[in-house]
Every structure is written in structure tokens, then in C-alpha cells.
Motif scaffolding. Structure first.
Motif, PDB file in Angstrom:
ATOM      1  N   PHE A 164       0.872  -1.171   0.000  1.00  0.00           N
ATOM      2  CA  PHE A 164       0.000   0.000   0.000  1.00  0.00           C
ATOM      3  C   PHE A 164       0.910   1.222   0.000  1.00  0.00           C
ATOM      4  O   PHE A 164       2.140   1.105   0.124  1.00  0.00           O
ATOM      5  CB  PHE A 164      -0.946   0.012   1.212  1.00  0.00           C
ATOM      6  CG  PHE A 164      -0.272   0.212   2.540  1.00  0.00           C
ATOM      7  CD1 PHE A 164      -0.003   1.490   3.022  1.00  0.00           C
ATOM      8  CD2 PHE A 164       0.101  -0.876   3.320  1.00  0.00           C
ATOM      9  CE1 PHE A 164       0.620   1.665   4.248  1.00  0.00           C
ATOM     10  CE2 PHE A 164       0.717  -0.709   4.548  1.00  0.00           C
ATOM     11  CZ  PHE A 164       0.989   0.571   5.012  1.00  0.00           C
ATOM     12  N   CYS A 165       0.350   2.404  -0.159  1.00  0.00           N
ATOM     13  CA  CYS A 165       1.177   3.599  -0.128  1.00  0.00           C
ATOM     14  C   CYS A 165       0.471   4.717   0.623  1.00  0.00           C
ATOM     15  O   CYS A 165      -0.754   4.728   0.743  1.00  0.00           O
ATOM     16  CB  CYS A 165       1.582   4.059  -1.533  1.00  0.00           C
ATOM     17  SG  CYS A 165       0.226   4.413  -2.655  1.00  0.00           S
ATOM     18  N   GLY A 166       1.271   5.628   1.149  1.00  0.00           N
ATOM     19  CA  GLY A 166       0.768   6.780   1.882  1.00  0.00           C
ATOM     20  C   GLY A 166       1.436   8.050   1.404  1.00  0.00           C
ATOM     21  O   GLY A 166       2.614   8.050   1.028  1.00  0.00           O
ATOM     22  N   VAL A 167       0.668   9.144   1.398  1.00  0.00           N
ATOM     23  CA  VAL A 167       1.194  10.406   0.889  1.00  0.00           C
ATOM     24  C   VAL A 167       2.332  10.904   1.767  1.00  0.00           C
ATOM     25  O   VAL A 167       2.339  10.719   2.989  1.00  0.00           O
ATOM     26  CB  VAL A 167       0.074  11.464   0.793  1.00  0.00           C
ATOM     27  CG1 VAL A 167      -0.455  11.837   2.165  1.00  0.00           C
ATOM     28  CG2 VAL A 167       0.546  12.699   0.035  1.00  0.00           C
ATOM     29  N   MET A 168       3.317  11.538   1.127  1.00  0.00           N
ATOM     30  CA  MET A 168       4.468  12.125   1.816  1.00  0.00           C
ATOM     31  C   MET A 168       4.298  13.644   1.818  1.00  0.00           C
ATOM     32  O   MET A 168       4.266  14.278   0.758  1.00  0.00           O
ATOM     33  CB  MET A 168       5.759  11.724   1.092  1.00  0.00           C
ATOM     34  CG  MET A 168       5.959  10.222   0.966  1.00  0.00           C
ATOM     35  SD  MET A 168       7.235   9.773  -0.247  1.00  0.00           S
ATOM     36  CE  MET A 168       8.714  10.386   0.583  1.00  0.00           C
ATOM     37  N   GLN A 181       4.697   7.025  -0.673  1.00  0.00           N
ATOM     38  CA  GLN A 181       5.662   6.008  -0.247  1.00  0.00           C
ATOM     39  C   GLN A 181       4.980   4.653  -0.116  1.00  0.00           C
ATOM     40  O   GLN A 181       3.959   4.519   0.551  1.00  0.00           O
ATOM     41  CB  GLN A 181       6.265   6.401   1.095  1.00  0.00           C
ATOM     42  CG  GLN A 181       7.112   5.319   1.755  1.00  0.00           C
ATOM     43  CD  GLN A 181       8.383   5.021   0.996  1.00  0.00           C
ATOM     44  OE1 GLN A 181       9.181   5.923   0.756  1.00  0.00           O
ATOM     45  NE2 GLN A 181       8.588   3.761   0.616  1.00  0.00           N
ATOM     46  N   PHE A 182       5.575   3.621  -0.738  1.00  0.00           N
ATOM     47  CA  PHE A 182       5.035   2.270  -0.630  1.00  0.00           C
ATOM     48  C   PHE A 182       5.550   1.553   0.614  1.00  0.00           C
ATOM     49  O   PHE A 182       6.701   1.728   1.031  1.00  0.00           O
ATOM     50  CB  PHE A 182       5.389   1.440  -1.862  1.00  0.00           C
ATOM     51  CG  PHE A 182       4.412   1.605  -2.988  1.00  0.00           C
ATOM     52  CD1 PHE A 182       3.246   0.855  -3.043  1.00  0.00           C
ATOM     53  CD2 PHE A 182       4.649   2.539  -3.982  1.00  0.00           C
ATOM     54  CE1 PHE A 182       2.340   1.011  -4.074  1.00  0.00           C
ATOM     55  CE2 PHE A 182       3.747   2.706  -5.020  1.00  0.00           C
ATOM     56  CZ  PHE A 182       2.591   1.944  -5.068  1.00  0.00           C
ATOM     57  N   TRP A 183       4.669   0.747   1.186  1.00  0.00           N
ATOM     58  CA  TRP A 183       4.968  -0.163   2.279  1.00  0.00           C
ATOM     59  C   TRP A 183       4.593  -1.568   1.829  1.00  0.00           C
ATOM     60  O   TRP A 183       3.748  -1.737   0.943  1.00  0.00           O
ATOM     61  CB  TRP A 183       4.152   0.201   3.520  1.00  0.00           C
ATOM     62  CG  TRP A 183       4.505   1.514   4.151  1.00  0.00           C
ATOM     63  CD1 TRP A 183       4.339   2.755   3.600  1.00  0.00           C
ATOM     64  CD2 TRP A 183       5.055   1.701   5.465  1.00  0.00           C
ATOM     65  NE1 TRP A 183       4.764   3.720   4.487  1.00  0.00           N
ATOM     66  CE2 TRP A 183       5.192   3.111   5.633  1.00  0.00           C
ATOM     67  CE3 TRP A 183       5.412   0.848   6.491  1.00  0.00           C
ATOM     68  CZ2 TRP A 183       5.690   3.655   6.812  1.00  0.00           C
ATOM     69  CZ3 TRP A 183       5.909   1.397   7.664  1.00  0.00           C
ATOM     70  CH2 TRP A 183       6.049   2.776   7.811  1.00  0.00           C
ATOM     71  N   ASN A 205       3.382  -2.242  13.278  1.00  0.00           N
ATOM     72  CA  ASN A 205       2.781  -3.226  14.187  1.00  0.00           C
ATOM     73  C   ASN A 205       1.933  -4.256  13.445  1.00  0.00           C
ATOM     74  O   ASN A 205       1.700  -5.353  13.970  1.00  0.00           O
ATOM     75  CB  ASN A 205       1.913  -2.531  15.241  1.00  0.00           C
ATOM     76  CG  ASN A 205       2.733  -1.808  16.289  1.00  0.00           C
ATOM     77  OD1 ASN A 205       3.932  -2.064  16.434  1.00  0.00           O
ATOM     78  ND2 ASN A 205       2.108  -0.893  17.007  1.00  0.00           N
ATOM     79  N   ARG A 206       1.506  -3.935  12.256  1.00  0.00           N
ATOM     80  CA  ARG A 206       0.779  -4.888  11.410  1.00  0.00           C
ATOM     81  C   ARG A 206       1.741  -5.742  10.577  1.00  0.00           C
ATOM     82  O   ARG A 206       1.309  -6.577   9.804  1.00  0.00           O
ATOM     83  CB  ARG A 206      -0.170  -4.155  10.446  1.00  0.00           C
ATOM     84  CG  ARG A 206      -1.087  -3.115  11.090  1.00  0.00           C
ATOM     85  CD  ARG A 206      -2.365  -3.703  11.621  1.00  0.00           C
ATOM     86  NE  ARG A 206      -2.177  -4.469  12.847  1.00  0.00           N
ATOM     87  CZ  ARG A 206      -1.951  -3.912  14.048  1.00  0.00           C
ATOM     88  NH1 ARG A 206      -1.846  -2.621  14.185  1.00  0.00           N
ATOM     89  NH2 ARG A 206      -1.809  -4.674  15.111  1.00  0.00           N
ATOM     90  N   GLY A 207       3.063  -5.477  10.679  1.00  0.00           N
ATOM     91  CA  GLY A 207       4.053  -6.265   9.953  1.00  0.00           C
ATOM     92  C   GLY A 207       4.527  -5.650   8.654  1.00  0.00           C
ATOM     93  O   GLY A 207       5.213  -6.314   7.867  1.00  0.00           O
ATOM     94  N   TYR A 208       4.207  -4.378   8.419  1.00  0.00           N
ATOM     95  CA  TYR A 208       4.572  -3.717   7.167  1.00  0.00           C
ATOM     96  C   TYR A 208       5.816  -2.848   7.357  1.00  0.00           C
ATOM     97  O   TYR A 208       6.037  -2.295   8.431  1.00  0.00           O
ATOM     98  CB  TYR A 208       3.403  -2.863   6.657  1.00  0.00           C
ATOM     99  CG  TYR A 208       2.238  -3.708   6.208  1.00  0.00           C
ATOM    100  CD1 TYR A 208       2.060  -4.045   4.870  1.00  0.00           C
ATOM    101  CD2 TYR A 208       1.329  -4.214   7.138  1.00  0.00           C
ATOM    102  CE1 TYR A 208       1.002  -4.862   4.474  1.00  0.00           C
ATOM    103  CE2 TYR A 208       0.272  -5.023   6.751  1.00  0.00           C
ATOM    104  CZ  TYR A 208       0.125  -5.349   5.420  1.00  0.00           C
ATOM    105  OH  TYR A 208      -0.914  -6.162   5.031  1.00  0.00           O
ATOM    106  N   GLU A 209       6.611  -2.753   6.288  1.00  0.00           N
ATOM    107  CA  GLU A 209       7.816  -1.926   6.300  1.00  0.00           C
ATOM    108  C   GLU A 209       7.883  -1.105   5.015  1.00  0.00           C
ATOM    109  O   GLU A 209       7.368  -1.517   3.965  1.00  0.00           O
ATOM    110  CB  GLU A 209       9.071  -2.794   6.416  1.00  0.00           C
ATOM    111  CG  GLU A 209       9.202  -3.517   7.756  1.00  0.00           C
ATOM    112  CD  GLU A 209       9.433  -2.577   8.938  1.00  0.00           C
ATOM    113  OE1 GLU A 209       9.865  -1.420   8.695  1.00  0.00           O
ATOM    114  OE2 GLU A 209       9.182  -2.998  10.079  1.00  0.00           O
ATOM    115  N   LYS A 210       8.563   0.041   5.095  1.00  0.00           N
ATOM    116  CA  LYS A 210       8.750   0.864   3.914  1.00  0.00           C
ATOM    117  C   LYS A 210       9.574   0.118   2.866  1.00  0.00           C
ATOM    118  O   LYS A 210      10.504  -0.613   3.198  1.00  0.00           O
ATOM    119  CB  LYS A 210       9.465   2.165   4.273  1.00  0.00           C
ATOM    120  CG  LYS A 210       8.609   3.168   5.013  1.00  0.00           C
ATOM    121  CD  LYS A 210       9.395   4.451   5.265  1.00  0.00           C
ATOM    122  CE  LYS A 210       8.553   5.461   6.032  1.00  0.00           C
ATOM    123  NZ  LYS A 210       9.300   6.713   6.292  1.00  0.00           N
TER     124      LYS A 210
END
Length: 200
Positions: free
Chosen positions: A136-140, A190-192, A161-166
Motif C-alpha cells: 500500500f502507499c501513503g502520501v508524503m 511512499q510504498f509499504w 505493528n501490522r508487519g509492514y515496512e517501507k
């Protein structure tokens, strides 16, 4: 808070929920950090692309018959090319990833674990479609942005905490109209990622 029911929507049920989802997106993404000045024409174009995927799913949070929150997902290769492009540049295939889109929830329903459930149910949907690699991605936004709230807490810790990393270097950009702007501008996203265990 009244009891919230989560429903997994696909097919005709998903299509029927798109306008309600659009209104939720317009409301929730108006907040920081998206600052989205939404309209239904933009929404219908954006959501038509999502709904055209055979693997598309909405996890809807309902208070009675009212949709108060939603989280979407679909194969990354079925999404806009803007999102898949950075993967090919890094030698990755979009076809290998399941993409988590928006996760939107009205403010009065937050803090009760619904966001965690949104991740869990979309992960189940990914595995049902044969995927174990999630993105998934989040705005920077810059830290000194004039509209950044003083008490804003980024979601990075929640996602980790859900197991995701950049994903280092995997950034796309996508256009929408910010609050007060007359035209769309492109924002970096930015994608995770997470790879699910075989046992789920």
C-alpha cells in the motif's frame, strides 16, 4: 458506540457501495495529510478503475445500514499505471502484488480496532486471490507544511505493528486537488509492503 458490522463486498454488492465509498473518501481525505478537495466526477473515474478488477474487494464497516468506514484492495496490476510503474523500475512485477487502497473511517468510529480489522480482512482477501505479497502507499508531506496539525501522529508505528515496512526507493506520484487549489497536482506516495506467512 453501537456495534459495527464488517461486510466483505464483491461483485454487485461492491458496485452498489461505490457512491457511499466516494462520499466517505471525500469526507475523510479532506483531513491531513491528504487535504483532498474531492468531487464526485473525480471519484467515479478513480473508483471505476478499482471496480473493474476481478479481484476487487471492499471491507465495509456498517452502523446498521449506514456505511461508516471502508477499506479497499485489488491486484496491483489492475490499478492505475502510476502505482505499478515504480515496481518495474526496480525489477519487480506488479502482477506479484496485492494492493491495499484507501482505508477510511469516520472520526467518531475510530479507536475501536476497526482499522486493524480492515487490514486482517484484506489480508484474507489477498490470500483468497492467491497473493502473499501486499503493498500500500501513503502520501508524503513535508514536516513544515502549513496545514500540518501540531498534534498529528503519523501512522508508521501502526503499520509496522501490522508487519509492514517501507519499500526503500519505491515511491509513486498521483494527482488530486488540494484544499484551496484550482488544479490537480501530483503528490509523492511512499510504498509499504508485507509478505504473508503461508499459514496466514
Amino acid at each position: 458506540m453501537t456495534e459495527i458490522t464488517l461486510r466483505t463486498l464483491t461483485g454487485a454488492a461492491l458496485t452498489d457501495a461505490l457512491d457511499d465509498l466516494a462520499h466517505l473518501r471525500i469526507t475523510v481525505f479532506h483531513e491531513w495529510p491528504y487535504l483532498y478537495e474531492g468531487d464526485m466526477d473525480y471519484e467515479r473515474n478513480y473508483l471505476a478503475k478499482f471496480a473493474g478488477s476481478k479481484g476487487a474487494v471492499i471491507i465495509g464497516a456498517y452502523d446498521g445500514d449506514r456505511l461508516v468506514g471502508a477499506a479497499t484492495a485489488a491486484p496491483l496490476a489492475d490499478h492505475f499505471d502510476d502505482f505499478a510503474g515504480p515496481f518495474s523500475k526496480h525489477g519487480l512485477k506488479a502482477e506479484d502484488f496485492f494492493y491495499f487502497g484507501e482505508s477510511v473511517l469516520l472520526p467518531e468510529y475510530r479507536g475501536h480496532g476497526i482499522g486493524v480489522r480492515f487490514f486482517e480482512e484484506r489480508e484474507k482477501a489477498a490470500q483468497a486471490e492467491g497473493f502473499d505479497r501486499i503493498v500500500f502507499c501513503g502520501v508524503m508531506r513535508p514536516d513544515d507544511h502549513p496545514m500540518r496539525p501540531a498534534d498529528y501522529v503519523p501512522l508508521d508505528t501502526f503499520w509496522r505493528n501490522r508487519g509492514y515496512e517501507k519499500m526503500d526507493g519505491i515511491v509513486c506520484d498521483f494527482p488530486w486537488r488540494d484544499i484551496g487549489d484550482g488544479e490537480e497536482t501530483r503528490k509523492p506516495m511512499q510504498f509499504w509492503s508485507r509478505t504473508l506467512a503461508e499459514d496466514g
